[in-house]
Write a protein that holds these residues in place. Structure first.
Motif, PDB file in Angstrom:
ATOM      1  N   ARG A   1       0.811  -1.326   0.064  1.00  0.00           N
ATOM      2  CA  ARG A   1       0.071  -0.030   0.176  1.00  0.00           C
ATOM      3  C   ARG A   1       0.798   1.523   0.096  1.00  0.00           C
ATOM      4  NH1 ARG A   1      -0.889   2.089   5.513  1.00  0.00           N
ATOM      5  NH2 ARG A   1       0.289   0.726   6.870  1.00  0.00           N
ATOM      6  N   GLN A   2       0.213   2.195  -0.149  1.00  0.00           N
ATOM      7  CA  GLN A   2       1.006   3.522  -0.116  1.00  0.00           C
ATOM      8  C   GLN A   2       0.741   4.119   1.321  1.00  0.00           C
ATOM      9  OE1 GLN A   2       2.383   5.349  -2.496  1.00  0.00           O
ATOM     10  NE2 GLN A   2       2.874   7.042  -1.375  1.00  0.00           N
ATOM     11  N   VAL A   3       2.095   4.301   1.795  1.00  0.00           N
ATOM     12  CA  VAL A   3       1.869   4.516   3.195  1.00  0.00           C
ATOM     13  C   VAL A   3       2.036   6.116   3.324  1.00  0.00           C
ATOM     14  CG1 VAL A   3       3.330   4.273   5.594  1.00  0.00           C
ATOM     15  CG2 VAL A   3       3.330   2.570   3.859  1.00  0.00           C
ATOM     16  N   PRO A   4       1.003   6.729   4.338  1.00  0.00           N
ATOM     17  CA  PRO A   4       0.982   8.193   4.127  1.00  0.00           C
ATOM     18  C   PRO A   4       1.916   8.532   5.092  1.00  0.00           C
ATOM     19  CG  PRO A   4      -1.185   6.960   5.342  1.00  0.00           C
ATOM     20  CD  PRO A   4      -0.125   5.747   5.006  1.00  0.00           C
ATOM     21  N   ARG A   5       2.235  10.045   4.728  1.00  0.00           N
ATOM     22  CA  ARG A   5       3.341  10.696   5.162  1.00  0.00           C
ATOM     23  C   ARG A   5       3.358  10.650   6.811  1.00  0.00           C
ATOM     24  NH1 ARG A   5       3.813  16.404   3.049  1.00  0.00           N
ATOM     25  NH2 ARG A   5       4.478  15.062   1.107  1.00  0.00           N
ATOM     26  N   VAL A   6       2.368  10.826   7.436  1.00  0.00           N
ATOM     27  CA  VAL A   6       2.253  10.732   8.915  1.00  0.00           C
ATOM     28  C   VAL A   6       2.661   9.548   9.306  1.00  0.00           C
ATOM     29  CG1 VAL A   6       1.144  11.227  11.000  1.00  0.00           C
ATOM     30  CG2 VAL A   6       0.950  12.711   9.168  1.00  0.00           C
ATOM     31  N   GLU A   7       2.270   8.378   8.854  1.00  0.00           N
ATOM     32  CA  GLU A   7       2.452   7.124   9.376  1.00  0.00           C
ATOM     33  C   GLU A   7       4.322   6.731   9.011  1.00  0.00           C
ATOM     34  OE1 GLU A   7       1.230   2.468   8.830  1.00  0.00           O
ATOM     35  OE2 GLU A   7       0.404   3.835   7.421  1.00  0.00           O
ATOM     36  N   ARG A   8       4.640   7.221   7.877  1.00  0.00           N
ATOM     37  CA  ARG A   8       6.123   7.079   7.640  1.00  0.00           C
ATOM     38  C   ARG A   8       6.803   7.676   8.863  1.00  0.00           C
ATOM     39  NH1 ARG A   8       7.086   9.415   2.294  1.00  0.00           N
ATOM     40  NH2 ARG A   8       4.817   9.873   2.079  1.00  0.00           N
ATOM     41  N   TRP A   9       6.445   8.992   9.075  1.00  0.00           N
ATOM     42  CA  TRP A   9       7.090   9.809  10.142  1.00  0.00           C
ATOM     43  C   TRP A   9       7.272   8.925  11.477  1.00  0.00           C
ATOM     44  CZ3 TRP A   9      11.222  12.584   9.681  1.00  0.00           C
ATOM     45  CH2 TRP A   9      11.384  13.253   8.415  1.00  0.00           C
TER      46      TRP A   9
END
Length: 114
Positions: free
Chosen positions: A31-39
């Motif tokens: 899936r495309q991991v959201p930016r906040v989740e990546r941080w």
């Protein structure tokens, strides 16, 4: 902690590191991991690395503080972003948490025995 206990601690850590690596690959592949989740992931990884450094340097109080912050971010990530993950990926998460608890248990046991 003595030098003879360090290999045991490393062996106890290995399953968690393997499962976290698998989980990271599954995240990126599925899936495309959201930016906040990546941080959250990057921050949690930095805190866990700091925890390991503190743990291996016998800075128990600091290690516990870092682990607490790591756990808080992990709970936030799990509740905020991982509810809708595929069953297969949730199983990897569960196995990783069990492996992490095993590692922390071994660390606690080694701390008490030294």
């Amino acid at each position: 902690m003595s030098a003879t206990q360090l290999p045991l601690l490393g062996v106890a850590l290995a399953p968690y590191l393997v499962l976290v690596s698998i989980d990271g690959w599954m995240h990126e592949a599925s899936r495309q991991v959201p930016r906040v989740e990546r941080w959250l992931h990057y921050s949690a990884a930095a805190l866990f690395l700091g925890f390991l450094v503190a743990l291996f340097r016998d800075a128990t109080g600091f290690a516990l503080a870092l682990f607490g912050a790591f756990a808080a971010l992990t709970v936030w990530d799990e509740i905020g972003f991982h509810r809708s993950l595929a069953v297969r990926e949730r199983r990897v998460h569960f196995a990783a948490y069990v492996a992490l608890l095993l590692f922390v248990g071994v660390w606690g046991w080694l701390e008490r025995s030294s």
